[in-house]
Design a protein around this motif. Structure first.
Motif, short mmCIF file in Angstrom:
data_model
loop_
_atom_site.label_atom_id
_atom_site.label_comp_id
_atom_site.label_asym_id
_atom_site.label_seq_id
_atom_site.Cartn_x
_atom_site.Cartn_y
_atom_site.Cartn_z
N ILE A 100 0.82 -0.96 0.14
CA ILE A 100 0.02 -0.02 -0.02
C ILE A 100 0.82 1.38 -0.06
CG2 ILE A 100 -1.71 1.47 1.24
CD1 ILE A 100 -2.81 -1.42 2.42
N ILE A 101 1.88 1.33 0.88
CA ILE A 101 2.79 2.55 0.77
C ILE A 101 3.51 2.57 -0.40
CG2 ILE A 101 4.96 3.27 2.16
CD1 ILE A 101 3.58 2.02 4.72
N PHE A 102 3.85 1.52 -0.90
CA PHE A 102 4.85 1.67 -2.06
C PHE A 102 3.73 2.14 -3.14
CE2 PHE A 102 5.63 -0.22 -6.50
CZ PHE A 102 6.88 0.09 -6.76
N ARG A 103 2.33 1.64 -3.42
CA ARG A 103 1.55 2.41 -4.51
C ARG A 103 1.38 3.67 -4.15
NH1 ARG A 103 -1.73 -2.45 -3.80
NH2 ARG A 103 -2.77 -1.52 -2.22
N LEU A 104 1.03 3.96 -2.87
CA LEU A 104 0.70 5.38 -2.53
C LEU A 104 1.90 6.45 -2.73
CD1 LEU A 104 -1.02 5.42 0.80
CD2 LEU A 104 -2.24 6.11 -1.30
N ASP A 105 2.96 5.98 -2.68
CA ASP A 105 4.52 6.80 -3.09
C ASP A 105 4.33 6.88 -4.42
OD1 ASP A 105 6.77 8.04 -2.35
OD2 ASP A 105 7.96 6.31 -3.00
N LYS A 106 4.21 5.96 -5.32
CA LYS A 106 4.40 5.84 -6.81
C LYS A 106 3.17 6.90 -7.30
CE LYS A 106 7.92 3.38 -7.34
NZ LYS A 106 8.94 4.05 -7.79
N THR A 107 2.15 6.82 -6.72
CA THR A 107 1.13 7.73 -7.28
C THR A 107 1.12 9.23 -6.60
OG1 THR A 107 -0.37 7.23 -5.53
CG2 THR A 107 -0.71 5.83 -7.59
N ASP A 108 2.18 9.41 -6.11
CA ASP A 108 2.73 10.70 -5.27
C ASP A 108 1.60 11.19 -4.40
OD1 ASP A 108 4.86 10.92 -6.67
OD2 ASP A 108 4.02 11.58 -8.47
N LYS A 109 0.86 10.44 -3.63
CA LYS A 109 -0.04 10.91 -2.69
C LYS A 109 0.63 11.08 -1.36
CE LYS A 109 -4.07 8.75 -4.68
NZ LYS A 109 -5.30 7.97 -4.66
N ILE A 113 10.18 10.58 3.83
CA ILE A 113 11.13 11.69 4.50
C ILE A 113 12.23 10.99 4.55
CG2 ILE A 113 11.38 13.08 6.28
CD1 ILE A 113 8.28 13.25 6.65
N SER A 114 12.19 9.96 5.41
CA SER A 114 13.47 8.91 5.29
C SER A 114 13.01 7.44 5.42
CB SER A 114 14.17 9.47 6.79
OG SER A 114 13.46 9.18 8.03
N ARG A 115 13.90 6.69 5.97
CA ARG A 115 13.61 5.50 5.85
C ARG A 115 12.44 5.15 6.84
NH1 ARG A 115 17.19 -0.05 7.41
NH2 ARG A 115 15.69 -1.58 5.95
N GLY A 116 11.53 4.42 6.47
CA GLY A 116 10.24 4.13 7.38
C GLY A 116 9.36 5.51 7.79
N ILE A 117 9.56 6.49 7.28
CA ILE A 117 8.96 7.66 7.68
C ILE A 117 8.22 8.44 6.46
CG2 ILE A 117 8.90 9.95 8.75
CD1 ILE A 117 9.84 7.85 10.85
N TYR A 118 6.90 8.50 6.63
CA TYR A 118 6.02 8.94 5.41
C TYR A 118 5.18 10.18 5.77
CZ TYR A 118 7.66 4.19 4.17
OH TYR A 118 8.38 3.30 3.92
N LYS A 119 4.91 10.87 4.81
CA LYS A 119 4.15 12.11 5.10
C LYS A 119 3.53 12.44 3.77
CE LYS A 119 5.20 16.98 5.38
NZ LYS A 119 6.07 18.14 5.46
N ARG A 120 2.20 12.94 3.97
CA ARG A 120 1.42 13.23 2.99
C ARG A 120 1.88 14.39 2.03
NH1 ARG A 120 -4.47 12.42 1.92
NH2 ARG A 120 -4.72 13.37 -0.07
#
Length: 121
Positions: A100-109, A113-120
């Protein structure tokens, strides 16, 4: 023996064989189809159509997709959130969550930020 006489005997033989083996003929199948059509018409005349039933039913809310659940959790942390927090909040297994995180990242949603840290975004 004339050809018509031979073919007539052959047809009678086939018909007799079909009756003895209880194999339906084209005529039998056509009669069954006619009867089924009459039954369907009778059913539709006595019951409201399915479209009317659907209009009368109240709509049940749709279940959120797994991606939207993860996105909402990331939205709740404007400074960014880690994988463990997302996993604890959703209860998804590692593989599902990583996909899920991979898809959200690829769709630019979201952005990493760093390894294991994600931001909208």
């Amino acid at each position: 023996m004339e050809p018509t006489e031979f073919s007539n005997n052959w047809e009678n033989f086939i018909k007799m064989l079909l009756r003895q083996l209880d194999i339906p003929t084209k005529e039998d199948i056509a009669n069954i189809h006619k009867r089924l059509d009459k039954l369907e018409q009778f059913i539709y005349q006595n019951h409201p159509s399915t479209k009317q039933k659907q209009k009368n039913k109240s709509r049940t809310p749709r279940k959120k997709s797994a991606s939207s659940i993860v996105l909402n959790i990331i939205d709740n942390h404007p400074e960014g959130t880690d994988f463990k927090t997302i996993k604890a909040a959703t209860g998804f297994n590692d593989k599902k969550l990583r996909n899920i995180i991979f898809r959200l990242d690829k769709t630019d949603k979201i952005e990493r930020i760093s390894r294991g840290i994600y931001k909208r975004i």
